[in-house]
Design a protein around this motif. Structure first.
Motif, PDB file in Angstrom:
ATOM      1  N   ASP A   1       0.852  -1.185   0.000  1.00 13.69           N
ATOM      2  CA  ASP A   1       0.000   0.000   0.000  1.00 13.69           C
ATOM      3  C   ASP A   1       0.890   1.239   0.000  1.00 13.69           C
ATOM      4  O   ASP A   1       1.921   1.258   0.690  1.00 13.69           O
ATOM      5  N   ASN A   2       0.538   2.270  -0.765  1.00 14.07           N
ATOM      6  CA  ASN A   2       1.301   3.524  -0.618  1.00 14.07           C
ATOM      7  C   ASN A   2       0.404   4.758  -0.624  1.00 14.07           C
ATOM      8  O   ASN A   2       0.849   5.854  -0.913  1.00 14.07           O
ATOM      9  N   PHE A   3      -0.864   4.574  -0.244  1.00 10.30           N
ATOM     10  CA  PHE A   3      -1.739   5.715   0.026  1.00 10.30           C
ATOM     11  C   PHE A   3      -1.219   6.418   1.279  1.00 10.30           C
ATOM     12  O   PHE A   3      -0.891   5.774   2.277  1.00 10.30           O
ATOM     13  N   CYS A   4      -1.132   7.731   1.241  1.00 10.87           N
ATOM     14  CA  CYS A   4      -0.582   8.563   2.322  1.00 10.87           C
ATOM     15  C   CYS A   4       0.939   8.455   2.441  1.00 10.87           C
ATOM     16  O   CYS A   4       1.520   8.948   3.418  1.00 10.87           O
ATOM     17  N   GLU A   5       1.604   7.834   1.482  1.00 13.72           N
ATOM     18  CA  GLU A   5       3.057   7.904   1.435  1.00 13.72           C
ATOM     19  C   GLU A   5       3.462   9.380   1.459  1.00 13.72           C
ATOM     20  O   GLU A   5       2.742  10.247   0.960  1.00 13.72           O
ATOM     21  N   ALA A   6       4.628   9.678   2.043  1.00 18.68           N
ATOM     22  CA  ALA A   6       5.061  11.068   2.217  1.00 18.68           C
ATOM     23  C   ALA A   6       5.186  11.786   0.872  1.00 18.68           C
ATOM     24  O   ALA A   6       6.056  11.466   0.068  1.00 18.68           O
ATOM     25  N   ARG A   7       4.282  12.698   0.628  1.00 18.91           N
ATOM     26  CA  ARG A   7       4.272  13.559  -0.558  1.00 18.91           C
ATOM     27  C   ARG A   7       3.753  14.927  -0.127  1.00 18.91           C
ATOM     28  O   ARG A   7       3.243  15.097   0.977  1.00 18.91           O
ATOM     29  N   SER A   8       3.833  15.897  -1.019  1.00 18.89           N
ATOM     30  CA  SER A   8       3.399  17.252  -0.691  1.00 18.89           C
ATOM     31  C   SER A   8       1.953  17.530  -1.088  1.00 18.89           C
ATOM     32  O   SER A   8       1.416  18.588  -0.790  1.00 18.89           O
ATOM     33  N   ARG A   9       1.290  16.571  -1.727  1.00 14.16           N
ATOM     34  CA  ARG A   9      -0.075  16.783  -2.200  1.00 14.16           C
ATOM     35  C   ARG A   9      -1.079  16.776  -1.039  1.00 14.16           C
ATOM     36  O   ARG A   9      -0.939  16.017  -0.088  1.00 14.16           O
ATOM     37  N   SER A  10      -2.113  17.601  -1.151  1.00 11.78           N
ATOM     38  CA  SER A  10      -3.140  17.649  -0.122  1.00 11.78           C
ATOM     39  C   SER A  10      -3.920  16.340  -0.081  1.00 11.78           C
ATOM     40  O   SER A  10      -4.326  15.813  -1.119  1.00 11.78           O
ATOM     41  N   ASN A  11      -4.104  15.809   1.130  1.00 11.30           N
ATOM     42  CA  ASN A  11      -4.900  14.602   1.323  1.00 11.30           C
ATOM     43  C   ASN A  11      -5.439  14.603   2.748  1.00 11.30           C
ATOM     44  O   ASN A  11      -4.714  14.300   3.697  1.00 11.30           O
ATOM     45  N   PRO A  12      -6.714  14.944   2.927  1.00 12.85           N
ATOM     46  CA  PRO A  12      -7.255  15.125   4.277  1.00 12.85           C
ATOM     47  C   PRO A  12      -7.285  13.863   5.121  1.00 12.85           C
ATOM     48  O   PRO A  12      -7.356  13.948   6.354  1.00 12.85           O
TER      49      PRO A  12
END
Length: 224
Positions: free
Chosen positions: A76-87
């Protein structure tokens, strides 16, 4: 939505990201229980950023074609460290979907297909958006296909499993690794399994929906 069911292929648990790659988000909801596996062939869900050949990949393994990128288990890599907004991510930012390697490390060869019947509502520089016809009208977005050879155009009506484009590395002006970035966004408001509110168009964790879709494919099922 129904709880996840067992799968026979080797895949890591939802929300479990390796140390240093982000917080992850554990949501046990199978949001799209009838999802069509979004590739015509096999695929390997993992991180294109932290895998070999990625921008944060391991030293000594520079090739994106390294066998570890094309083998089980899934990650799984949902919420992996990125700069995109994801509440739904603990920090409020993170990866908004799931990265999937195609069957082989060859671009412009492996077809991505429609996850549900619906309408192609937008085609961007490196994105294709599909809004499902059936309630709750999930929005699916596909990134990094070969944009010059797409099989669809804006306004097209598509059926589940219909060819959309070929997995590639298109990313605007600069290439990325060969993979399909797959997103799912909410068609209606609701709650996650741990009670977090989901607003219309919230990015949803697609991992368990993809795992069940892949298992159906392994079992010989077809999209309908």
């Amino acid at each position: 939505p129904p709880p996840p069911s067992p799968a026979t292929f080797d895949h890591g648990p939802a929300g479990a990201l390796p140390t240093g790659q982000g917080s992850g988000y554990l949501d046990r909801t199978v949001w799209s229980a009838n999802l069509c596996w979004p590739l015509k062939e096999a695929g390997f869900a993992n991180s294109q950023v932290y895998g070999p050949g990625g921008g944060m990949g391991p030293a000594g393994k520079p090739s994106q074609c390294d066998s570890s990128n094309y083998s089980l288990p899934w990650r799984d890599n949902f919420c992996e460290a990125r700069s995109r907004s994801n509440p739904l991510c603990g920090s409020g930012t993170g990866h908004q979907g799931q990265d999937i390697r195609p069957a082989t490390c060859k671009k412009n060869e492996h077809w991505a297909v429609a996850a549900e019947a619906g309408t192609i509502t937008d085609i961007g520089t490196y994105t294709v958006t599909l809004v499902a016809k059936a309630a709750p009208h999930f929005t699916y977005r596909y990134l990094h296909m070969q944009m010059s050879t797409l099989a669809v155009k804006e306004g097209d009506k598509v059926e589940a499993g219909q060819n959309l484009g070929k997995a590639s590395n298109d990313f605007g002006g600069a290439p990325t690794t060969i993979h399909l970035h797959f997103e799912m966004r909410a068609g209606v408001a609701g709650l996650t399994t741990d009670g977090r509110p989901v607003a219309l168009q919230t990015f949803l964790p697609p991992y368990l929906s993809l795992a069940e879709a892949y298992q159906r494919k392994l079992n010989g099922g077809t999209c309908s």
